[in-house]
Scaffold this active site. Structure first.
Site, PDB file in Angstrom:
ATOM      1  N   ASP A   1       0.880  -1.156   0.000  1.00 35.32           N
ATOM      2  CA  ASP A   1       0.000   0.000   0.000  1.00 35.32           C
ATOM      3  C   ASP A   1       0.928   1.219   0.000  1.00 35.32           C
ATOM      4  O   ASP A   1       2.105   1.101   0.337  1.00 35.32           O
ATOM      5  CB  ASP A   1      -0.863  -0.060   1.264  1.00 35.32           C
ATOM      6  CG  ASP A   1      -1.511   1.263   1.555  1.00 35.32           C
ATOM      7  OD1 ASP A   1      -2.214   1.765   0.670  1.00 35.32           O
ATOM      8  OD2 ASP A   1      -1.320   1.793   2.663  1.00 35.32           O
TER       9      ASP A   1
ATOM     10  N   ASP B   1      -7.077  -0.824   4.080  1.00 29.44           N
ATOM     11  CA  ASP B   1      -6.299  -1.979   3.638  1.00 29.44           C
ATOM     12  C   ASP B   1      -6.733  -3.257   4.340  1.00 29.44           C
ATOM     13  O   ASP B   1      -6.325  -4.346   3.946  1.00 29.44           O
ATOM     14  CB  ASP B   1      -4.810  -1.767   3.947  1.00 29.44           C
ATOM     15  CG  ASP B   1      -4.246  -0.584   3.219  1.00 29.44           C
ATOM     16  OD1 ASP B   1      -4.584  -0.428   2.042  1.00 29.44           O
ATOM     17  OD2 ASP B   1      -3.495   0.187   3.824  1.00 29.44           O
TER      18      ASP B   1
END
Lengths: 59, 805
Positions: B494, B703
Site C-alpha cells: 500500500d 487496507d
C-alpha cells in the site's frame, strides 16, 4: 523389600503435595503476571519516614 | 529555553516553571504528598509510550462496571494506559493502599490492568480512580470477561495438564528405573508386579487427565475427516496404556506406562511452547486500543456526559468528542469546527477540515477542537463496521493453510498404523506367537514411531524464532506465518503509511519575492534556517499536523526558539509579532497572499503548502508525504530475492506514479477501493504459481480487507487497530527493513524444521525394524524417545545462531 510398602506411598504423597501446591498457585492467579512479579520484589513496601524528610530537604 | 516537565517529561515552553501545565504540577504534588517522590528516580520512561500528562475533563462513569461482593465490598477491573515500568506498579499500588477504604489494589504489569477492591460506598470508587487519573494515567473500566477469552482458558488447561503429566512422569520413572536396572535374578515376581501395579495406579489417571488436549484435537480431526498428528498420538497412548494394563494384570514383564507418560509430558511441553510463542505476540497496547474505541461519550438532555459502549449507541444520541479522541459512530456534526484525521478511513495523510452539518465517520480522530456529533447510524451499520464485515468475509473464504507438520502427518499417520497392524497380523498368524504377545510388539511399533520429536521440533523452532523477532520489535502472531513467508512470491505494497511515512514532512521553503524582484527562490542554508526558526517559534504552540511537521524539522537541526505570544485561529493559522513586524503562518487567504506559487520545477505535484508572511516578505513551506528512508533499498532487495513487487493504492494516479517511480516499482494501480483491492488480490492469486503466496503490506483501515485476503500480511504499529488485528505480522516503528529480515529468518526457520523432521524420520528408519521384530524393550523405547527429542531440541537451538550479530 517390605519397606517398599511404606516408601512408595510416601513418595507418591510427597509428589502429590507438590502437584497440589502448583495447581493452587495456578488457581490463585500467580501465573498471570510474571513480568510484574519479577519486578515487585525490588520495591519496598513502605518508604522509611527519614528518607521522606531527606527528599523534602533537597527540594 | 525548552525544558522537560518534571512530571510528564514533555517539553515545556514556560521557562520559569518546572511543569508544562497545571495538571502535571498537581500530579507532582500528589505524589510528593504521599511521600512517593522516589518514583521519579525509579521509573524508566520509554519515549515511545504515552506521556504521563494528566487529561482534563476525564470523568469516567464507572458505575456499570462495579460489582458488589457478598461481604459488602465493591470491586472493579480497570485498564490503565501509561504503565511503563515496575515503578508505576509500585506507585499506583502504594498510593491506593494509603487511601482509606481500600482493601486490595493489584496492578498486573503484563496486562496493564488494575484490580481494585474497596468497602464503604459505591461512590468511593470514583474518588479512588480520580487519584490515579490525576497522576496522569488514563483509565478505562472493562468487563473481566472480555479479556478472559478462550485462549486463556486453553492456556491454563495446558499448564494444568503439564503439571499433572510432570508429576506422573517423575513418579512413574522412579519405578521404571528400578525395574530397568534389576533383572529377574535380583527382583522377585511379586515385587515386580507390585511396582507395575503402582505404575498403573499413577500413570493411568495422570494420562487420562493430561492427554485431554490431544484427544479433543484428534476427535475434531476425525469429525473433519482427515487424520492429524494428534490422532497418531492418541492411538499410541491409548493402545500402550491398554496393553500395559493387560500385561500388568497377567503379571508379564513388558509394561510401557513410563513411555506413554513421558510421551504425554514431552508433547505437552511442545504445546506449551507453541502457546507461549503465540501469547507473547499479543500486544497489550492493541488490546487497549480496541477497548478504547469501544466506548463513546454521550451527552444526555440535562448536559450530563456518560460513557456508553459503542454497541449501545442509538441514532440521535449526541456524542461529545474531545480533542485527540476517536469518533465513536457515524454521524453529523451539530456543534463545533475542527479538523479530523481521516487516514484510517480513506488512507489520506492530510487532516480534513470539518464544520457544522458535515458528515463524519467512526474511526476518524478529532484533532483541533471539541465536537458534538449527532449519531446517524448504529455502530453495526457504520462504514467502519462494513469494512470490518468485508474483512471477516474475505478471511472466511480463504482456504485454510495446511501446516507443514500436518502435511507431514497426513502421509505419516496412515503408514505408521498400517505398519503396526501388519506387525500384529504377521506375528499373530504367520509366526503364531499368540495375540497378546503380538499386540505387545505392535504397541512397541506405535510407541517407537510416535511423532514425539516431531511434535517438539516445530514449536521449539517457532518459539525461538518468534522471541528473536520480538526483540527486534516485530510481532509474529502465529508460527504458521513463518512457513508462509518462506513461500512469498509477490509482495503487494500500500502507499500511504506503508511505503511512505504517512505524515507530512517539510520538503522545501520557497521565498515568493525577494528584494531584487526575483520570484520563487528555493531557500537554502542560513536563509532557510532563519525562516524555519521563525515559523517554528509559532508552530511549536500548535498541535496541528502541519505545525508539528514544521517544528519537528526545526528541532532536528537547531537549538533555541523565539518566545512569542501567539494567537491561533483554528483552521486558519497563527499570528504573532516579531521585531515590530507582524508574522502570520497558515492558509493562503489568512496570510493575505495573492501571489501564485510556481511549482513547475518540481516533477510531481503531491504537496501541501502552508504560507507565512513576515512584514512584507512572503514565504511558502512545501510539505510532502516522504518515502520511508529504507523504502528504495527494501524494494530493490525484494527484487533481488526474486519477488515480484506491486503497488496498490487508493490515492490519485499522479501521487501513486510518483512514488512508484521513486522506489522503482513498474507495476502500480491507483484509485483502488477496499473492495477492488480484494478483487485484485484474488485475481492475482489465480495467476501466481501454486506454491507461491502473496504478501500484503498495509496499514490503514482501507487496507484491512486486503490484508485479510492476502496469504500473509504485514501491518505497522502506527496503523489502524483493525489492520493490526487482522495482519499476521506487526512491525513496530517506521522501517521497512524488517520485511527482509523476516523473509530471511523464515527461510532459516523452515530449513531447521525440515532438518528436524528428517532427524525424526532417520531415527524411525533405524528403530522401527527393531520394534517390528519384537526387539524393543520398555527401556530401549524410553531411551530412543528421549534421545531423539534431545537431538531435535539441540538442533532447534541453532536458530539462535547468527541472530545476535
Amino acid at each position: 523389600m517390605s519397606v517398599l510398602i511404606f516408601l512408595i506411598p510416601v513418595t507418591i504423597i510427597l509428589g502429590l503435595i507438590g502437584l497440589v501446591a502448583f495447581l493452587w498457585s495456578l488457581k490463585s492467579k500467580q501465573y498471570e503476571d510474571l513480568q510484574g512479579a519479577a519486578n515487585r520484589i525490588l520495591f519496598e513496601e513502605e518508604i522509611p519516614e527519614e528518607e521522606n524528610l531527606q527528599n523534602k530537604g533537597e527540594e | 529555553m525548552i525544558k522537560a516537565c518534571l512530571h510528564c517529561g514533555l517539553d515545556t515552553e514556560r521557562t520559569e516553571e518546572k511543569f508544562c501545565c497545571a495538571g502535571c504540577c498537581a500530579a507532582y504534588k500528589i505524589i510528593n504528598k504521599f511521600g512517593f517522590k522516589n518514583y521519579y528516580n525509579l521509573r524508566q520512561i520509554d519515549s515511545k509510550e504515552r506521556k504521563m500528562k494528566p487529561q482534563e475533563d476525564e470523568r469516567i462513569d464507572i458505575d456499570e462496571f462495579i460489582t458488589e461482593n457478598e461481604n459488602g465490598s465493591y470491586c472493579i477491573s480497570l485498564m490503565v494506559q501509561g504503565i511503563h515500568c515496575a515503578a508505576c506498579v509500585w506507585l499506583i499500588e502504594s498510593i491506593l493502599k494509603k487511601q482509606k477504604n481500600v482493601i486490595k489494589a493489584r496492578v498486573n504489569l503484563s496486562r496493564k490492568t488494575l484490580f481494585l477492591e474497596w468497602n464503604k460506598s459505591k461512590d468511593a470508587g470514583n474518588e479512588l480512580i480520580s487519584i490515579i487519573s490525576d497522576i496522569g494515567y488514563k483509565i478505562l473500566p472493562f468487563d473481566e470477561k472480555i479479556i478472559q477469552e478462550e485462549e486463556k482458558k486453553y492456556g491454563d488447561n495446558i499448564l494444568k495438564s503439564l503439571a499433572v503429566a510432570g508429576f506422573g512422569a517423575g513418579n512413574v520413572m522412579l519405578f521404571s528405573i528400578v525395574l530397568w536396572i534389576s533383572g529377574p535374578e535380583n527382583m522377585g515376581d511379586s515385587t515386580r508386579n507390585l511396582l507395575h501395579f503402582f505404575s498403573a495406579l499413577l500413570a493411568l489417571p495422570a494420562i487420562i487427565y493430561s492427554s485431554r488436549p490431544f484427544f479433543s484435537s484428534a476427535f475434531k480431526a476425525i469429525k473433519a475427516g482427515y487424520p492429524n498428528m494428534d490422532l497418531a498420538i492418541c492411538m499410541a497412548i491409548s493402545l500402550s496404556c491398554l496393553v500395559s494394563l493387560l500385561e500388568t494384570l497377567r503379571g508379564q514383564t513388558d509394561v510401557y506406562f513410563d513411555s506413554a507418560m513421558m510421551l504425554v509430558f514431552f508433547l505437552l511441553i511442545g504445546r506449551y511452547l507453541d502457546l507461549k510463542a503465540r501469547k507473547k505476540a499479543f500486544s497489550v497496547a492493541s488490546q487497549f486500543a480496541m477497548l478504547c474505541a469501544s466506548f463513546g461519550r454521550v451527552e444526555s438532555d440535562d448536559g450530563q456526559v456518560k460513557i456508553i459502549p459503542i454497541k449501545d449507541l442509538e441514532v440521535d444520541m449526541v456524542l461529545v468528542v474531545a480533542v485527540g479522541e476517536k469518533i465513536a459512530a457515524d454521524g453529523i456534526i451539530i456543534d463545533g469546527n475542527s479538523e479530523v484525521d481521516a487516514s484510517l478511513i480513506n488512507g489520506e495523510s492530510l487532516p480534513k477540515l470539518v464544520k457544522c452539518q458535515d458528515q463524519v465517520f467512526s474511526g476518524m480522530i478529532n484533532l483541533e477542537s471539541p465536537l458534538k456529533v449527532k449519531v446517524t447510524k448504529r455502530s453495526k451499520d457504520s462504514l467502519l463496521a462494513q469494512i470490518v464485515t468485508l474483512s471477516e468475509e474475505v478471511e472466511g473464504e480463504k482456504n485454510h493453510y495446511v501446516r507443514m507438520a500436518d502435511r507431514f502427518s497426513r502421509f505419516y499417520t496412515p503408514v505408521v498404523h498400517v505398519l503396526a497392524f501388519a506387525t500384529f497380523i504377521s506375528w499373530c498368524f504367520y509366526f503364531g506367537i499368540g495375540w497378546e504377545a503380538a499386540l505387545v510388539n505392535a504397541t512397541a511399533v506405535l510407541i517407537i514411531t510416535c511423532p514425539c520429536a516431531l511434535a517438539l521440533a516445530v514449536p521449539i523452532v517457532q518459539t525461538i524464532a518468534i522471541s528473536n523477532f520480538i526483540k527486534k520489535g516485530i510481532l509474529v502472531k502465529s508460527g504458521q506465518s513463518l512457513e508462509r513467508l518462506r513461500e512469498v512470491g509477490v509482495v503487494v505494497f500500500d502507499k500511504t503509511g506503508s511505503l511512505t511515512i504517512g505524515k507530512p514532512e517539510l520538503l522545501d521553503i520557497i521565498l515568493l519575492k525577494d528584494e531584487s524582484g526575483e520570484k520563487n527562490i528555493i531557500l537554502t542554508g542560513g536563509q532557510r534556517s532563519y525562516y524555519l526558526r521563525l515559523a517554528s517559534s509559532l508552530a511549536v504552540k500548535s498541535k496541528h499536523p502541519i505545525s508539528i511537521a514544521i517544528s519537528k524539522e526545526y528541532q532536528k537541526n537547531y537549538e533555541s526558539l523565539e518566545s512569542l505570544s501567539v494567537q491561533e485561529s483554528r483552521g486558519f493559522g497563527m499570528e504573532s509579532e516579531y521585531q515590530d513586524a507582524q508574522i502570520r503562518l497558515g492558509r493562503k487567504d489568512f496570510c493575505e497572499i495573492d501571489r501564485e506559487v510556481d511549482l513547475s520545477s518540481y516533477e510531481h505535484g503531491n504537496f501541501i503548502s502552508t504560507f507565512m508572511k513576515v512584514g512584507d516578505q512572503e514565504v511558502v513551506f512545501l510539505l510532502s508525504d516522504k518515502l520511508k528512508q529504507d523504502a528504495q533499498n527494501v524494494v530493490s532487495c525484494l527484487k533481488d530475492l526474486g519477488k515480484k513487487v506491486i503497488l496498490l493504492s487508493g490515492d490519485s494516479e499522479k501521487a501513486v506514479r510518483d512514488v512508484a517511480n521513486k522506489v522503482n516499482i513498474s507495476e502500480f494501480y491507483f484509485e483502488q477501493t477496499p473492495l477492488s483491492k480484494v478483487e485484485f488480490l484474488q485475481s492475482l492469486e489465480s495467476k501466481v504459481k501454486n506454491n507461491q503466496s502473496i504478501l500484503m503490506v498495509g496499514d490503514g483501515l482501507n487496507d484491512a480487507p486486503s490484508l485479510a485476503a492476502a496469504d500473509i500480511s504485514i501491518s505497522f504499529s502506527q496503523g489502524s487497530d483493525i489492520s493490526q488485528n487482522i495482519a499476521d505480522i506487526v512491525i513496530q516503528g517506521e522501517r521497512l527493513e524488517p520485511i527482509i529480515s523476516l523473509i530471511n529468518s523464515s527461510r532459516k526457520a523452515i530449513w531447521l524444521m525440515k532438518q528436524n523432521l528428517i532427524i525424526a524420520l532417520i531415527y524411525n528408519l533405524i528403530a522401527v525394524p527393531f520394534a517390528v521384530i519384537g526387539f524393543v524393550s520398555p527401556l530401549i523405547a524410553a531411551l530412543a524417545m528421549s534421545s531423539s527429542s534431545l537431538l531435535v531440541l539441540l538442533n532447534s537451538l541453532r536458530m539462535n545462531q547468527g541472530s545476535h550479530k
